[in-house]
Every structure is written in C-alpha cells, then in structure tokens.
Design a protein around this motif. Structure first.
Motif, PDB file in Angstrom:
ATOM      1  N   TYR B  32       0.851  -1.197   0.000  1.00  0.00           N
ATOM      2  CA  TYR B  32       0.000   0.000   0.000  1.00  0.00           C
ATOM      3  C   TYR B  32       0.877   1.233   0.000  1.00  0.00           C
ATOM      4  O   TYR B  32       1.979   1.236   0.539  1.00  0.00           O
ATOM      5  CB  TYR B  32      -0.869   0.047   1.267  1.00  0.00           C
ATOM      6  N   GLN B  34       0.294   5.567   0.633  1.00  0.00           N
ATOM      7  CA  GLN B  34      -0.664   6.591   1.052  1.00  0.00           C
ATOM      8  C   GLN B  34      -0.147   7.981   0.709  1.00  0.00           C
ATOM      9  O   GLN B  34       1.062   8.194   0.632  1.00  0.00           O
ATOM     10  CB  GLN B  34      -0.891   6.504   2.571  1.00  0.00           C
ATOM     11  N   TYR B  36      -0.667  12.140   1.952  1.00  0.00           N
ATOM     12  CA  TYR B  36      -1.148  13.034   2.990  1.00  0.00           C
ATOM     13  C   TYR B  36      -0.938  14.482   2.541  1.00  0.00           C
ATOM     14  O   TYR B  36      -0.030  14.782   1.774  1.00  0.00           O
ATOM     15  CB  TYR B  36      -0.369  12.824   4.297  1.00  0.00           C
ATOM     16  N   GLN B  38      -0.193  18.306   4.245  1.00  0.00           N
ATOM     17  CA  GLN B  38       0.220  18.985   5.469  1.00  0.00           C
ATOM     18  C   GLN B  38       0.242  20.493   5.249  1.00  0.00           C
ATOM     19  O   GLN B  38       0.931  20.986   4.354  1.00  0.00           O
ATOM     20  CB  GLN B  38       1.601  18.507   5.943  1.00  0.00           C
ATOM     21  N   ARG B  42       0.945  22.369  11.040  1.00  0.00           N
ATOM     22  CA  ARG B  42      -0.115  21.421  11.357  1.00  0.00           C
ATOM     23  C   ARG B  42       0.365  19.994  11.115  1.00  0.00           C
ATOM     24  O   ARG B  42       1.379  19.761  10.459  1.00  0.00           O
ATOM     25  CB  ARG B  42      -1.355  21.673  10.498  1.00  0.00           C
ATOM     26  N   GLY B  43      -0.387  19.027  11.624  1.00  0.00           N
ATOM     27  CA  GLY B  43      -0.073  17.640  11.342  1.00  0.00           C
ATOM     28  C   GLY B  43      -0.617  17.228   9.979  1.00  0.00           C
ATOM     29  O   GLY B  43      -1.559  17.838   9.465  1.00  0.00           O
ATOM     30  N   PRO B  44      -0.044  16.199   9.371  1.00  0.00           N
ATOM     31  CA  PRO B  44      -0.544  15.703   8.074  1.00  0.00           C
ATOM     32  C   PRO B  44      -1.963  15.162   8.197  1.00  0.00           C
ATOM     33  O   PRO B  44      -2.372  14.679   9.242  1.00  0.00           O
ATOM     34  CB  PRO B  44       0.443  14.577   7.738  1.00  0.00           C
ATOM     35  N   PHE B  46      -4.613  12.521   6.164  1.00  0.00           N
ATOM     36  CA  PHE B  46      -4.694  11.433   5.198  1.00  0.00           C
ATOM     37  C   PHE B  46      -5.618  11.799   4.039  1.00  0.00           C
ATOM     38  O   PHE B  46      -6.728  12.301   4.258  1.00  0.00           O
ATOM     39  CB  PHE B  46      -5.210  10.176   5.899  1.00  0.00           C
ATOM     40  N   LEU B  49      -5.343   6.261  -0.345  1.00  0.00           N
ATOM     41  CA  LEU B  49      -4.521   5.058  -0.309  1.00  0.00           C
ATOM     42  C   LEU B  49      -4.656   4.350  -1.649  1.00  0.00           C
ATOM     43  O   LEU B  49      -5.733   4.322  -2.236  1.00  0.00           O
ATOM     44  CB  LEU B  49      -5.004   4.137   0.812  1.00  0.00           C
ATOM     45  N   LEU B  89       2.713  14.739   1.182  1.00  0.00           N
ATOM     46  CA  LEU B  89       3.642  13.685   1.589  1.00  0.00           C
ATOM     47  C   LEU B  89       3.175  12.336   1.075  1.00  0.00           C
ATOM     48  O   LEU B  89       1.979  12.035   1.150  1.00  0.00           O
ATOM     49  CB  LEU B  89       3.713  13.601   3.124  1.00  0.00           C
ATOM     50  N   VAL B  93       3.529   1.877   3.331  1.00  0.00           N
ATOM     51  CA  VAL B  93       3.113   1.044   4.444  1.00  0.00           C
ATOM     52  C   VAL B  93       4.062  -0.145   4.544  1.00  0.00           C
ATOM     53  O   VAL B  93       4.248  -0.877   3.578  1.00  0.00           O
ATOM     54  CB  VAL B  93       1.670   0.554   4.253  1.00  0.00           C
ATOM     55  N   LEU B  99       4.469   3.329   8.941  1.00  0.00           N
ATOM     56  CA  LEU B  99       4.569   4.154   7.748  1.00  0.00           C
ATOM     57  C   LEU B  99       5.952   4.778   7.664  1.00  0.00           C
ATOM     58  O   LEU B  99       6.487   5.261   8.655  1.00  0.00           O
ATOM     59  CB  LEU B  99       3.542   5.279   7.786  1.00  0.00           C
ATOM     60  N   PHE B 101       7.762   7.895   5.576  1.00  0.00           N
ATOM     61  CA  PHE B 101       7.325   9.083   4.843  1.00  0.00           C
ATOM     62  C   PHE B 101       8.438   9.672   3.986  1.00  0.00           C
ATOM     63  O   PHE B 101       9.617   9.633   4.359  1.00  0.00           O
ATOM     64  CB  PHE B 101       6.886  10.166   5.828  1.00  0.00           C
ATOM     65  N   GLY B 102       8.041  10.269   2.861  1.00  0.00           N
ATOM     66  CA  GLY B 102       8.942  11.113   2.102  1.00  0.00           C
ATOM     67  C   GLY B 102       8.992  12.498   2.722  1.00  0.00           C
ATOM     68  O   GLY B 102       8.217  12.807   3.631  1.00  0.00           O
ATOM     69  N   ALA B 103       9.916  13.342   2.208  1.00  0.00           N
ATOM     70  CA  ALA B 103      10.092  14.689   2.760  1.00  0.00           C
ATOM     71  C   ALA B 103       8.987  15.639   2.321  1.00  0.00           C
ATOM     72  O   ALA B 103       8.818  16.710   2.909  1.00  0.00           O
ATOM     73  CB  ALA B 103      11.447  15.243   2.365  1.00  0.00           C
TER      74      ALA B 103
END
Lengths: 114, 111
Positions: B32, B34, B36, B38, B42-44, B46, B49, B89, B93, B99, B101-103
C-alpha cells in the motif's frame, strides 16, 4: 469530536533539561506513534505502541523515552541525551491495522532548545 | 526502511492547471502507498490510499497512480485552486502499521 490533542504547541528547553510532550487521543485507537519532522526531511519514527504497556523503538529512539499506561495517552520525554532536539514533533494514532484509513495526526509540538 | 524520494523543488502553478507530484522508492514494492496533505504548522491529513494491484485511484480532483515496475507513484491535483496550496507527503506502508514518509513536495497555486 474525536481526535488527537498534543500539548503544548510550543516548548522551550534549556540545555541539560528533560521535557515531556503530551499526546492524548479519544478515537479508541490501539496504536500510537511519535514522529520527528525536520526541514527538508521526511517524518522519522521515534517510538510506537500497538497496545497498552508495550512500545517499540523506531528509527531514531536514542535520547527519547515513552510510556503507554493508558490507551488514550502516549507521552514522549526528550531527555538531555538527545543532542539535537530542536524539531517539530508529531503524535499519531491508528486502529491496529491502519492501512485503509491512514494515521490521524495531532497538531504538533514545536520544541526549541534555548 | 525504504528510501523515499519526492520532488525536492517546490511546485508553483497557475489556478486551474494540473499539479503532478512524484514519489519514488528504492527497495521492495509495498502493498500500500498513502498520500497526505500537510499545512504549515499542522499535522498531516490522510488523503488517499492505493494498493499495489491498483493502477489508479481517484477522489474528487485528486488522482494517484502506482507503478510497481518503476517503483513510483504519481499524485495529480486537477483544476487546482489556491486552497490546494500545501505540502503533500507520500508514505509507504511497511507491515500492518508502520509508515515511512517522504520529505514532501510543497505546492503553491497562484490565483
């Protein structure tokens, strides 16, 4: 409304101090996570917990500690052993198998060493 | 852990155009992937998917593709709006829960 609450939003730490970042969720999620975000870098996993009283180190656990005494709470302590703690810290939660709905993140805590 | 690379440069586009973001990974293909969003400070959040056996997934003006041969996912924002300005982002999975994450790629949509 369900969600994740991180506090404080901003935190300043003096050299040699330990500080604790709070993370509370009311989503009834089993798993919780702490990530660190630095400019130009991806989120890096510090610690995660899938159930109460159990947690595992992520990729950058050195200088950090956590506890998971309650399902709703997953505090992160940044110890004096963490040499470069200035960063944006994000807490997240998910059901035990999260792949279909993703993580729910808090709004973050920005920690600065003064 | 996977090494994940996203467009390092920010993307500036005119309102109404399509923004295309790239996510490349280096190791095994995840089951999978995903995406996101951001916003600053703030937080990312979702967004979408996509499974390894799905070539394409759509949600409103968003479209994601997943090419396991190229080890790449593309994220498209069609008919872009200034409100789409944010950092996006991608995340792979690993296992049931973890998870990586990319930058992220920052998108700015000009009115």
């Amino acid at each position: 409304d369900g969600g994740i609450t991180q506090s404080p939003k901003y935190l300043f730490r003096k050299e040699g101090q330990n500080v604790t970042l709070s993370c509370e969720q009311n989503l009834n999620h089993d798993a919780m996570y702490w990530y660190r975000q630095d400019p130009g870098q991806g989120l890096r996993l510090i610690y995660y917990s899938q159930i109460v009283n159990d947690f595992q180190k992520g990729d950058i656990a050195e200088g950090y500690s956590v506890s998971r005494e309650k399902k709703e709470s997953f505090p992160l302590t940044v110890t004096s052993a963490q040499k470069n703690p200035t960063a944006f810290y994000l807490c997240a939660s998910s059901p035990k198998v999260q792949v279909l709905i993703g993580y729910t993140f808090g709004s973050g805590t920005r920690l600065t060493v003064v | 852990s996977q090494k994940i690379e996203q467009n390092s440069e920010a993307l500036n586009i005119q309102e109404g155009k399509t923004a295309t973001l790239t996510c490349n990974y280096t190791n095994y293909s995840p089951a999978y992937l995903q995406w996101y969003r951001q916003d600053p400070g703030r937080g990312p959040v979702f967004l979408l998917l996509i499974r390894e056996n799905e070539k394409e997934k759509r949600k409103e003006r968003l479209k994601v593709t997943f090419d396991t041969t190229l080890k790449q996912s593309l994220f498209h924002i069609t008919a872009s709006q200034p409100a789409d300005s944010a950092t996006y982002l991608c995340a792979l999975v690993e296992g049931d829960y973890k998870l990586s994450f990319g930058a992220g790629t920052t998108v700015t949509v000009r009115a």
